[in-house]
Motif scaffolding. Sequence first.
Motif, short mmCIF file in Angstrom:
data_model
loop_
_atom_site.label_atom_id
_atom_site.label_comp_id
_atom_site.label_asym_id
_atom_site.label_seq_id
_atom_site.Cartn_x
_atom_site.Cartn_y
_atom_site.Cartn_z
N VAL A 193 1.96 -10.31 -11.63
CA VAL A 193 2.88 -9.54 -10.79
C VAL A 193 2.16 -9.14 -9.51
CG1 VAL A 193 4.16 -7.37 -10.62
CG2 VAL A 193 4.18 -8.65 -12.76
N ALA A 194 2.79 -9.33 -8.38
CA ALA A 194 2.28 -8.84 -7.10
C ALA A 194 3.20 -7.71 -6.63
CB ALA A 194 2.22 -9.95 -6.06
N ILE A 195 2.62 -6.56 -6.36
CA ILE A 195 3.39 -5.41 -5.90
C ILE A 195 3.00 -5.14 -4.46
CG2 ILE A 195 3.89 -2.97 -6.20
CD1 ILE A 195 3.16 -3.34 -9.19
N THR A 196 3.94 -5.35 -3.55
CA THR A 196 3.70 -5.08 -2.14
C THR A 196 4.06 -3.63 -1.86
OG1 THR A 196 4.18 -7.38 -1.56
CG2 THR A 196 4.27 -5.76 0.22
N LEU A 197 3.17 -2.94 -1.20
CA LEU A 197 3.40 -1.54 -0.85
C LEU A 197 4.45 -1.43 0.25
CD1 LEU A 197 -0.33 -0.55 -0.85
CD2 LEU A 197 1.38 0.30 -2.45
N PRO A 198 5.16 -0.32 0.31
CA PRO A 198 6.12 -0.13 1.42
C PRO A 198 5.38 0.04 2.74
CG PRO A 198 6.14 1.76 -0.08
CD PRO A 198 5.17 0.78 -0.63
N THR A 199 6.10 -0.14 3.82
CA THR A 199 5.49 0.04 5.14
C THR A 199 5.02 1.48 5.31
OG1 THR A 199 7.54 0.70 6.24
CG2 THR A 199 7.07 -1.68 6.12
N THR A 253 -1.46 -7.47 -8.95
CA THR A 253 -2.17 -7.51 -7.67
C THR A 253 -1.40 -6.64 -6.68
OG1 THR A 253 -2.96 -9.75 -8.08
CG2 THR A 253 -3.01 -8.98 -5.80
N MET A 254 -2.10 -5.69 -6.08
CA MET A 254 -1.50 -4.83 -5.07
C MET A 254 -1.64 -5.51 -3.71
SD MET A 254 -0.46 -2.42 -6.97
CE MET A 254 0.14 -1.27 -5.73
N VAL A 277 -5.39 -5.30 -11.00
CA VAL A 277 -5.46 -4.43 -12.16
C VAL A 277 -5.34 -5.34 -13.38
CG1 VAL A 277 -4.48 -2.45 -13.35
CG2 VAL A 277 -4.39 -2.56 -10.84
N PRO A 278 -6.39 -5.43 -14.19
CA PRO A 278 -6.35 -6.35 -15.32
C PRO A 278 -5.40 -5.90 -16.43
CG PRO A 278 -8.34 -5.01 -15.41
CD PRO A 278 -7.64 -4.67 -14.13
N GLY A 293 -5.69 1.51 -12.78
CA GLY A 293 -6.39 1.70 -11.52
C GLY A 293 -5.81 2.87 -10.75
N ARG A 294 -6.69 3.57 -10.05
CA ARG A 294 -6.24 4.66 -9.18
C ARG A 294 -6.52 4.26 -7.74
NH1 ARG A 294 -9.23 10.16 -9.66
NH2 ARG A 294 -10.69 9.09 -8.31
N TYR A 295 -5.52 4.44 -6.92
CA TYR A 295 -5.62 4.12 -5.49
C TYR A 295 -5.35 5.38 -4.69
CZ TYR A 295 -5.53 -0.72 -6.99
OH TYR A 295 -5.83 -1.92 -7.59
N THR A 296 -6.04 5.51 -3.58
CA THR A 296 -5.82 6.62 -2.67
C THR A 296 -5.26 6.07 -1.37
OG1 THR A 296 -7.64 7.86 -3.64
CG2 THR A 296 -6.95 8.53 -1.44
#
Length: 136
Positions: free
Chosen positions: A47-53, A85-86, A110-111, A118-121
């Motif tokens: 899965v690929a997750i695209t962040l919003p603008t 995948t982000m 993120v496996p 996973g934590r993202y800032t």
Amino acid sequence: MSRHSPDLPLESLGFACANKAIINATATASADQIATGLIECTSTSAVAITLPTGTLLGARLGAAQGTVFELIVDNTRSSSSGVVTMVVSTNAILSESAVTTAASFGDLTVPVGVTGIGRYTLMFSSPTAYAFTRTA
């Protein structure tokens, strides 16, 4: 947008997400989904997750220069090849740490399984632009 208050004791600085967004297929996450602070995936395929603008997410969070937002991606219940995948979007960039230390701070995957969290800032440089870094 801090999730804690300096008036709380140190033990209270953690947070629990009351809501979560479930994303099990490649998609662009909405600002509302990211604003929950928790994305969960339970997929059997990648899965690929695209962040919003930056504009959309900044408006949703009421962001200003200096706003910091934490995002947890939980992929512990996916199976097989369900790696997440982000993907950064318009007005979202990888931070300098993410670029120079790609193996850790820049890790956008993120496996699957017990290590699949996973934590993202997200750190806003303006109301419409943010830098993205993996912090755990």
